[in-house]
Design a protein around this motif. Structure first.
Motif, mmCIF file in Angstrom:
data_model
loop_
_atom_site.group_PDB
_atom_site.id
_atom_site.type_symbol
_atom_site.label_atom_id
_atom_site.label_comp_id
_atom_site.label_asym_id
_atom_site.label_seq_id
_atom_site.Cartn_x
_atom_site.Cartn_y
_atom_site.Cartn_z
ATOM 1 N N GLN A 75 0.831 -1.202 0.000
ATOM 2 C CA GLN A 75 0.000 0.000 0.000
ATOM 3 C C GLN A 75 0.869 1.257 0.000
ATOM 4 O OE1 GLN A 75 -2.681 0.168 3.305
ATOM 5 N NE2 GLN A 75 -3.671 2.069 2.630
ATOM 6 N N ASP A 76 1.906 1.284 0.795
ATOM 7 C CA ASP A 76 2.812 2.436 0.826
ATOM 8 C C ASP A 76 3.529 2.616 -0.505
ATOM 9 O OD1 ASP A 76 2.099 2.895 3.425
ATOM 10 O OD2 ASP A 76 3.814 1.809 4.274
ATOM 11 N N HIS A 77 3.907 1.527 -1.127
ATOM 12 C CA HIS A 77 4.591 1.608 -2.423
ATOM 13 C C HIS A 77 3.665 2.166 -3.501
ATOM 14 C CE1 HIS A 77 7.922 -1.544 -1.347
ATOM 15 N NE2 HIS A 77 8.019 -0.414 -0.671
ATOM 16 N N ILE A 78 2.414 1.761 -3.465
ATOM 17 C CA ILE A 78 1.459 2.292 -4.451
ATOM 18 C C ILE A 78 1.287 3.799 -4.264
ATOM 19 C CG2 ILE A 78 -0.955 2.249 -5.178
ATOM 20 C CD1 ILE A 78 -1.005 -0.730 -4.523
ATOM 21 N N VAL A 79 1.185 4.228 -3.007
ATOM 22 C CA VAL A 79 1.052 5.664 -2.729
ATOM 23 C C VAL A 79 2.291 6.414 -3.200
ATOM 24 C CG1 VAL A 79 0.848 7.371 -0.887
ATOM 25 C CG2 VAL A 79 -0.527 5.298 -0.803
ATOM 26 N N SER A 80 3.476 5.863 -2.927
ATOM 27 C CA SER A 80 4.717 6.513 -3.363
ATOM 28 C C SER A 80 4.798 6.587 -4.878
ATOM 29 C CB SER A 80 5.924 5.749 -2.811
ATOM 30 O OG SER A 80 5.916 5.733 -1.401
ATOM 31 N N LEU A 81 4.418 5.515 -5.559
ATOM 32 C CA LEU A 81 4.469 5.498 -7.018
ATOM 33 C C LEU A 81 3.562 6.566 -7.619
ATOM 34 C CD1 LEU A 81 5.322 4.178 -9.693
ATOM 35 C CD2 LEU A 81 3.427 2.575 -9.400
ATOM 36 N N LEU A 82 2.320 6.646 -7.155
ATOM 37 C CA LEU A 82 1.382 7.632 -7.688
ATOM 38 C C LEU A 82 1.840 9.056 -7.385
ATOM 39 C CD1 LEU A 82 -1.980 5.891 -6.702
ATOM 40 C CD2 LEU A 82 -0.983 6.049 -8.986
ATOM 41 N N SER A 83 2.349 9.288 -6.186
ATOM 42 C CA SER A 83 2.777 10.639 -5.804
ATOM 43 C C SER A 83 3.986 11.088 -6.614
ATOM 44 C CB SER A 83 3.096 10.674 -4.308
ATOM 45 O OG SER A 83 1.978 10.298 -3.534
ATOM 46 N N VAL A 84 4.970 10.200 -6.791
ATOM 47 C CA VAL A 84 6.176 10.586 -7.533
ATOM 48 C C VAL A 84 5.854 10.828 -8.999
ATOM 49 C CG1 VAL A 84 8.423 9.764 -8.329
ATOM 50 C CG2 VAL A 84 7.757 9.435 -5.949
ATOM 51 N N VAL A 85 5.003 9.982 -9.603
ATOM 52 C CA VAL A 85 4.631 10.182 -11.010
ATOM 53 C C VAL A 85 3.947 11.533 -11.199
ATOM 54 C CG1 VAL A 85 3.130 9.362 -12.857
ATOM 55 C CG2 VAL A 85 4.514 7.737 -11.574
ATOM 56 N N ALA A 86 3.013 11.866 -10.316
ATOM 57 C CA ALA A 86 2.326 13.158 -10.418
ATOM 58 C C ALA A 86 3.301 14.315 -10.214
ATOM 59 C CB ALA A 86 1.200 13.223 -9.386
ATOM 60 N N SER A 87 4.222 14.176 -9.276
ATOM 61 C CA SER A 87 5.189 15.246 -9.023
ATOM 62 C C SER A 87 6.132 15.436 -10.195
ATOM 63 C CB SER A 87 5.990 14.927 -7.751
ATOM 64 O OG SER A 87 5.139 14.810 -6.629
ATOM 65 N N VAL A 88 6.529 14.335 -10.838
ATOM 66 C CA VAL A 88 7.409 14.440 -12.012
ATOM 67 C C VAL A 88 6.700 15.163 -13.144
ATOM 68 C CG1 VAL A 88 8.520 13.083 -13.829
ATOM 69 C CG2 VAL A 88 8.863 12.467 -11.445
ATOM 70 N N LEU A 89 5.436 14.862 -13.370
ATOM 71 C CA LEU A 89 4.676 15.559 -14.425
ATOM 72 C C LEU A 89 4.607 17.057 -14.144
ATOM 73 C CD1 LEU A 89 1.713 13.052 -14.994
ATOM 74 C CD2 LEU A 89 3.676 13.464 -16.489
ATOM 75 N N ILE A 90 4.346 17.425 -12.903
ATOM 76 C CA ILE A 90 4.277 18.851 -12.552
ATOM 77 C C ILE A 90 5.638 19.509 -12.712
ATOM 78 C CG2 ILE A 90 3.878 20.457 -10.656
ATOM 79 C CD1 ILE A 90 1.735 18.573 -9.624
ATOM 80 N N ALA A 91 6.708 18.813 -12.295
ATOM 81 C CA ALA A 91 8.051 19.388 -12.412
ATOM 82 C C ALA A 91 8.423 19.610 -13.876
ATOM 83 C CB ALA A 91 9.065 18.468 -11.739
ATOM 84 N N GLN A 92 8.069 18.678 -14.748
ATOM 85 C CA GLN A 92 8.345 18.853 -16.177
ATOM 86 C C GLN A 92 7.643 20.088 -16.723
ATOM 87 O OE1 GLN A 92 7.241 15.327 -18.303
ATOM 88 N NE2 GLN A 92 9.201 14.327 -17.976
ATOM 89 N N ARG A 93 6.381 20.234 -16.419
ATOM 90 C CA ARG A 93 5.619 21.366 -16.949
ATOM 91 C C ARG A 93 6.129 22.688 -16.394
ATOM 92 N NH1 ARG A 93 -0.209 18.356 -15.999
ATOM 93 N NH2 ARG A 93 0.048 16.777 -17.648
ATOM 94 N N LEU A 94 6.473 22.718 -15.110
ATOM 95 C CA LEU A 94 7.002 23.948 -14.540
ATOM 96 C C LEU A 94 8.335 24.324 -15.171
ATOM 97 C CD1 LEU A 94 6.202 23.503 -10.736
ATOM 98 C CD2 LEU A 94 5.130 25.086 -12.351
ATOM 99 N N ALA A 95 9.190 23.325 -15.433
ATOM 100 C CA ALA A 95 10.485 23.611 -16.058
ATOM 101 C C ALA A 95 10.303 24.144 -17.471
ATOM 102 C CB ALA A 95 11.341 22.348 -16.072
ATOM 103 N N ILE A 96 9.399 23.540 -18.236
ATOM 104 C CA ILE A 96 9.166 23.994 -19.608
ATOM 105 C C ILE A 96 8.545 25.386 -19.618
ATOM 106 C CG2 ILE A 96 7.853 23.517 -21.711
ATOM 107 C CD1 ILE A 96 8.169 20.543 -21.072
#
Length: 329
Positions: A75-96
């Motif tokens: 359960q913790d791994h699933i939460v970490s996976l979803l959170s990191v994927v969403a954060s990476v998408l936001i970081a990409q868009r902010l950088a661009i």
């Protein structure tokens, strides 16, 4: 009867976590739809596609699954996976977006360079992947070591590709060529820079054809950039006026016509020949492709005006001069 009630109660109790996950996810989907369709929230468009991921992670994290041991770790791994994927998408868009904002602020075209955008995306993905591995409890030191050794082998196998990649980065960093600039290559080809990708640079010529050049070739070659320091281009038109014509009059006429087709005109007399006085008119136009139209307009107007005033040479001077007859003044 009690047994049936207990079965139903057990089933409902087991479905409660899924109801929690579904409810929170539906709430996130509603917020996602609000961000997409309501123009008031355009400033938060960077969150599009990630709100539902965060909502799903929140639902999984708060749902009373009652897991223990390995199931709780999952359960913790699933939460970490979803959170990191969403954060990476936001970081990409902010950088661009930051690149685009910097380009608009400093009058550059970095935001339209696909190479720069690709490099930023890859960098964010690599960092995000390492953070994900770390959150999942996977040691990243062996991964970095393996990437270093593997990167050396890949670099040896892809020398040409990497040469074009770093040449493209050099072109962008030097800021001597930008998308939209009009350039002339050493072989005489001309055109506008469309894009600088990780391997090639595409140029659109005046006939709307696309010229593709490797970045390494472009960086090592000699070219002329007509868009630097600005896009104005000096245009030259040569004509010949008859002997005996007042040069001040010819100069005044050339300046008058040049002002109607361009800017900052000036006239230079190049020499005296048997046929007449060579006169060169120079003026600036806004863009390189404006030269043909400006020259055509200048020649047309200068010919009409000077013909009326007898300034140009006769079309067939030998037909007007008989044997022993002096040339007309």
């Amino acid at each position: 009867m009690k047994g049936d009630v207990m079965v139903v109660t057990t089933m409902l109790h087991s479905l409660i976590p899924w109801f929690v996950v579904g409810g929170v996810t539906l709430l996130g989907a509603g917020l996602e739809a609000l961000l997409r369709w309501n123009t008031r929230f355009q400033a938060f468009s960077v969150l599009r596609g990630t709100v539902i991921l965060y909502a799903l992670a929140l639902g999984v994290n708060t749902a009373p699954f009652g897991f223990t041991g390995k199931s709780d770790i999952l359960q913790d791994h699933i939460v970490s996976l979803l959170s990191v994927v969403a954060s990476v998408l936001i970081a990409q868009r902010l950088a661009i977006r930051s690149i685009a904002s910097f380009g608009r602020k400093h009058a550059t075209a970095f935001s339209s360079v696909s190479l720069l955008v690709s490099v930023v995306r890859i960098a964010v993905l690599v960092v995000g992947g390492l953070v994900l591995f770390q959150s999942l409890g996977i040691a990243i030191a062996p991964i970095i070591t393996a990437l270093g050794v593997g990167g050396l082998a890949v670099a040896l196998a892809l020398q040409t590709t990497l040469s074009n990649l770093f040449a493209g980065i050099q072109i962008i960093a030097a800021r001597q060529m930008r998308p939209g600039d009009f350039i002339k290559l050493a072989d005489g080809s001309t055109g506008y820079i469309n894009d600088i990708s990780w391997r090639t640079t595409s140029i659109r010529d005046l006939y709307n054809n696309v010229i593709v050049i490797p970045n390494a070739t472009l960086a090592a070659g000699t070219l002329t950039n007509y868009s630097l320091p600005d896009q104005r281009v000096l245009t030259e038109v040569n004509v010949t006026v008859r002997h005996g014509v007042p040069l001040a009059k010819a100069e005044q006429l050339a300046l008058e016509i040049a002002r109607s087709v361009g800017k900052e005109p000036y006239v230079r007399f190049q020499g005296i020949t048997d046929g007449g006085i060579a006169l060169t008119t120079l003026f600036t136009v806004a863009h390189y492709e404006d030269q043909l139209e400006a020259k055509s307009q200048f020649v047309q107007r200068f010919y009409e005006r000077s013909t009326q005033e007898g300034m140009l040479l006769p079309s067939q001077p030998w037909a007007e001069i008989g044997a022993g007859t002096p040339a007309p003044a």
